[in-house]
Motif scaffolding. Structure first.
Motif, PDB file in Angstrom:
ATOM      1  N   ASP A 287     -72.970 -85.918 -16.033  1.00  0.00           N
ATOM      2  CA  ASP A 287     -72.372 -85.092 -14.985  1.00  0.00           C
ATOM      3  C   ASP A 287     -73.150 -83.809 -14.718  1.00  0.00           C
ATOM      4  O   ASP A 287     -72.761 -83.028 -13.857  1.00  0.00           O
ATOM      5  CB  ASP A 287     -70.925 -84.727 -15.355  1.00  0.00           C
ATOM      6  CG  ASP A 287     -70.008 -85.937 -15.287  1.00  0.00           C
ATOM      7  OD1 ASP A 287     -70.328 -86.889 -14.547  1.00  0.00           O
ATOM      8  OD2 ASP A 287     -68.978 -85.934 -15.985  1.00  0.00           O
ATOM      9  N   ASN A 288     -74.231 -83.559 -15.447  1.00  0.00           N
ATOM     10  CA  ASN A 288     -75.031 -82.359 -15.239  1.00  0.00           C
ATOM     11  C   ASN A 288     -75.999 -82.561 -14.077  1.00  0.00           C
ATOM     12  O   ASN A 288     -76.500 -83.666 -13.869  1.00  0.00           O
ATOM     13  CB  ASN A 288     -75.816 -82.002 -16.494  1.00  0.00           C
ATOM     14  CG  ASN A 288     -74.935 -81.556 -17.627  1.00  0.00           C
ATOM     15  OD1 ASN A 288     -73.759 -81.274 -17.444  1.00  0.00           O
ATOM     16  ND2 ASN A 288     -75.484 -81.498 -18.822  1.00  0.00           N
ATOM     17  N   HIS A 289     -76.237 -81.480 -13.338  1.00  0.00           N
ATOM     18  CA  HIS A 289     -77.130 -81.534 -12.180  1.00  0.00           C
ATOM     19  C   HIS A 289     -78.015 -80.298 -12.156  1.00  0.00           C
ATOM     20  O   HIS A 289     -77.630 -79.242 -12.632  1.00  0.00           O
ATOM     21  CB  HIS A 289     -76.318 -81.554 -10.867  1.00  0.00           C
ATOM     22  CG  HIS A 289     -75.472 -82.753 -10.709  1.00  0.00           C
ATOM     23  ND1 HIS A 289     -74.213 -82.850 -11.239  1.00  0.00           N
ATOM     24  CD2 HIS A 289     -75.700 -83.918 -10.073  1.00  0.00           C
ATOM     25  CE1 HIS A 289     -73.697 -84.015 -10.935  1.00  0.00           C
ATOM     26  NE2 HIS A 289     -74.582 -84.695 -10.228  1.00  0.00           N
ATOM     27  N   TRP A 290     -79.187 -80.441 -11.554  1.00  0.00           N
ATOM     28  CA  TRP A 290     -80.008 -79.303 -11.175  1.00  0.00           C
ATOM     29  C   TRP A 290     -79.403 -78.818  -9.872  1.00  0.00           C
ATOM     30  O   TRP A 290     -79.135 -79.621  -8.971  1.00  0.00           O
ATOM     31  CB  TRP A 290     -81.455 -79.731 -10.991  1.00  0.00           C
ATOM     32  CG  TRP A 290     -82.019 -80.409 -12.208  1.00  0.00           C
ATOM     33  CD1 TRP A 290     -82.062 -81.754 -12.449  1.00  0.00           C
ATOM     34  CD2 TRP A 290     -82.586 -79.782 -13.338  1.00  0.00           C
ATOM     35  NE1 TRP A 290     -82.643 -81.989 -13.673  1.00  0.00           N
ATOM     36  CE2 TRP A 290     -82.969 -80.794 -14.245  1.00  0.00           C
ATOM     37  CE3 TRP A 290     -82.815 -78.456 -13.695  1.00  0.00           C
ATOM     38  CZ2 TRP A 290     -83.571 -80.526 -15.466  1.00  0.00           C
ATOM     39  CZ3 TRP A 290     -83.420 -78.194 -14.907  1.00  0.00           C
ATOM     40  CH2 TRP A 290     -83.785 -79.213 -15.778  1.00  0.00           C
ATOM     41  N   VAL A 291     -79.159 -77.523  -9.710  1.00  0.00           N
ATOM     42  CA  VAL A 291     -78.407 -77.014  -8.557  1.00  0.00           C
ATOM     43  C   VAL A 291     -79.224 -75.983  -7.794  1.00  0.00           C
ATOM     44  O   VAL A 291     -79.888 -75.136  -8.387  1.00  0.00           O
ATOM     45  CB  VAL A 291     -77.069 -76.393  -9.021  1.00  0.00           C
ATOM     46  CG1 VAL A 291     -76.290 -75.866  -7.821  1.00  0.00           C
ATOM     47  CG2 VAL A 291     -76.241 -77.424  -9.772  1.00  0.00           C
TER      48      VAL A 291
ATOM     49  N   ARG B 193     -77.909 -80.484  -4.910  1.00  0.00           N
ATOM     50  CA  ARG B 193     -77.924 -80.942  -6.302  1.00  0.00           C
ATOM     51  C   ARG B 193     -78.892 -82.099  -6.471  1.00  0.00           C
ATOM     52  O   ARG B 193     -79.071 -82.913  -5.577  1.00  0.00           O
ATOM     53  CB  ARG B 193     -76.537 -81.338  -6.770  1.00  0.00           C
ATOM     54  CG  ARG B 193     -76.034 -82.604  -6.140  1.00  0.00           C
ATOM     55  CD  ARG B 193     -74.687 -82.977  -6.688  1.00  0.00           C
ATOM     56  NE  ARG B 193     -74.219 -84.197  -6.054  1.00  0.00           N
ATOM     57  CZ  ARG B 193     -73.028 -84.699  -6.230  1.00  0.00           C
ATOM     58  NH1 ARG B 193     -72.166 -84.073  -6.997  1.00  0.00           N
ATOM     59  NH2 ARG B 193     -72.676 -85.805  -5.634  1.00  0.00           N
TER      60      ARG B 193
ATOM     61  N   ALA C  36     -79.220 -84.954  -9.302  1.00  0.00           N
ATOM     62  CA  ALA C  36     -78.571 -85.517 -10.485  1.00  0.00           C
ATOM     63  C   ALA C  36     -79.610 -85.813 -11.561  1.00  0.00           C
ATOM     64  O   ALA C  36     -80.773 -86.116 -11.271  1.00  0.00           O
ATOM     65  CB  ALA C  36     -77.809 -86.783 -10.113  1.00  0.00           C
ATOM     66  N   SER C  37     -79.196 -85.721 -12.774  1.00  0.00           N
ATOM     67  CA  SER C  37     -80.032 -85.997 -13.938  1.00  0.00           C
ATOM     68  C   SER C  37     -80.732 -87.342 -13.796  1.00  0.00           C
ATOM     69  O   SER C  37     -80.102 -88.356 -13.519  1.00  0.00           O
ATOM     70  CB  SER C  37     -79.117 -85.998 -15.166  1.00  0.00           C
ATOM     71  OG  SER C  37     -79.825 -86.303 -16.329  1.00  0.00           O
TER      72      SER C  37
ATOM     73  N   THR D 257     -82.746 -88.575 -11.469  1.00  0.00           N
ATOM     74  CA  THR D 257     -82.876 -89.198 -10.146  1.00  0.00           C
ATOM     75  C   THR D 257     -84.090 -88.664  -9.404  1.00  0.00           C
ATOM     76  O   THR D 257     -84.738 -87.722  -9.846  1.00  0.00           O
ATOM     77  CB  THR D 257     -81.618 -88.969  -9.276  1.00  0.00           C
ATOM     78  OG1 THR D 257     -81.493 -87.563  -9.015  1.00  0.00           O
ATOM     79  CG2 THR D 257     -80.362 -89.488  -9.961  1.00  0.00           C
TER      80      THR D 257
ATOM     81  N   TYR E 108     -85.991 -77.828 -10.254  1.00  0.00           N
ATOM     82  CA  TYR E 108     -85.627 -78.762 -11.309  1.00  0.00           C
ATOM     83  C   TYR E 108     -86.845 -79.011 -12.203  1.00  0.00           C
ATOM     84  O   TYR E 108     -87.967 -78.660 -11.862  1.00  0.00           O
ATOM     85  CB  TYR E 108     -85.119 -80.074 -10.717  1.00  0.00           C
ATOM     86  CG  TYR E 108     -86.177 -80.878  -9.988  1.00  0.00           C
ATOM     87  CD1 TYR E 108     -86.828 -81.938 -10.616  1.00  0.00           C
ATOM     88  CD2 TYR E 108     -86.550 -80.576  -8.680  1.00  0.00           C
ATOM     89  CE1 TYR E 108     -87.820 -82.658  -9.960  1.00  0.00           C
ATOM     90  CE2 TYR E 108     -87.531 -81.296  -8.028  1.00  0.00           C
ATOM     91  CZ  TYR E 108     -88.160 -82.347  -8.677  1.00  0.00           C
ATOM     92  OH  TYR E 108     -89.142 -83.057  -8.024  1.00  0.00           O
TER      93      TYR E 108
END
Length: 159
Positions: A90-94, A112, A114-115, A117, A156
């Motif tokens: 559920d963690n993302h680069w934002v 975002r 997603a981890s 991707t 990211y």
């Protein structure tokens, strides 16, 4: 593209030197939909990235044209390198995002990645009608049309 980090013994080339110097490098960003892909038509897609200290910052911009079609499903924008995997799914680069409904309103949002991707998605805190926040798509945060614009910036760690 594949990201190769720097390590002892890495060979310095012009390309590799540019990659670590923070120079903005244009790349061809793909705009897709989770169900059916949009088509830019006579609109404009611009994107560039810079690598500094093992991090990649991406700036993307899409200006809709009179022949742009919007596909279906959530909008996704390719990033130049696969994102590193974070500690939890559920963690993302934002990052930040802005959408402009030309002549009507603008909507601040978030971007975002997603981890693990290779794409970014944009999210508004509200929809034009004040509804639940969600990813941008052909009708969110408003119904897109000619000259409308979206832009985002996100940093990211490449995988």
């Amino acid at each position: 593209m594949t990201y190769t980090g720097w390590a002892a013994g890495s060979r310095i080339t012009t390309t590799r030197l540019n990659e670590i110097s923070g120079i903005w490098i244009p790349y061809t960003m793909s705009w897709t939909g989770t169900t059916t892909n949009p088509a830019i038509g006579n609109g404009i897609i611009e994107a560039e990235y810079a690598l500094v200290g093992g991090l990649c910052t991406v700036r993307g911009n899409v200006t809709m044209g009179s022949t742009t079609t919007y596909g279906s499903g959530q909008f996704q924008f390719s990033i130049p390198f696969m994102a590193a995997t974070l500690g939890h799914a559920d963690n993302h680069w934002v990052g930040s995002a802005t959408s402009i409904d030309r002549g009507a309103a603008w909507f601040p949002g978030q971007c975002r990645v997603a981890s693990g991707t290779n794409y970014a998605q944009c999210i508004s805190s509200t929809t034009a009608g004040g509804g639940t926040p969600t990813e941008w798509n052909p009708t969110r945060p408003f119904t897109w049309a000619n000259t409308d614009n979206l832009s985002f910036t996100v940093t990211y760690e490449p995988a």
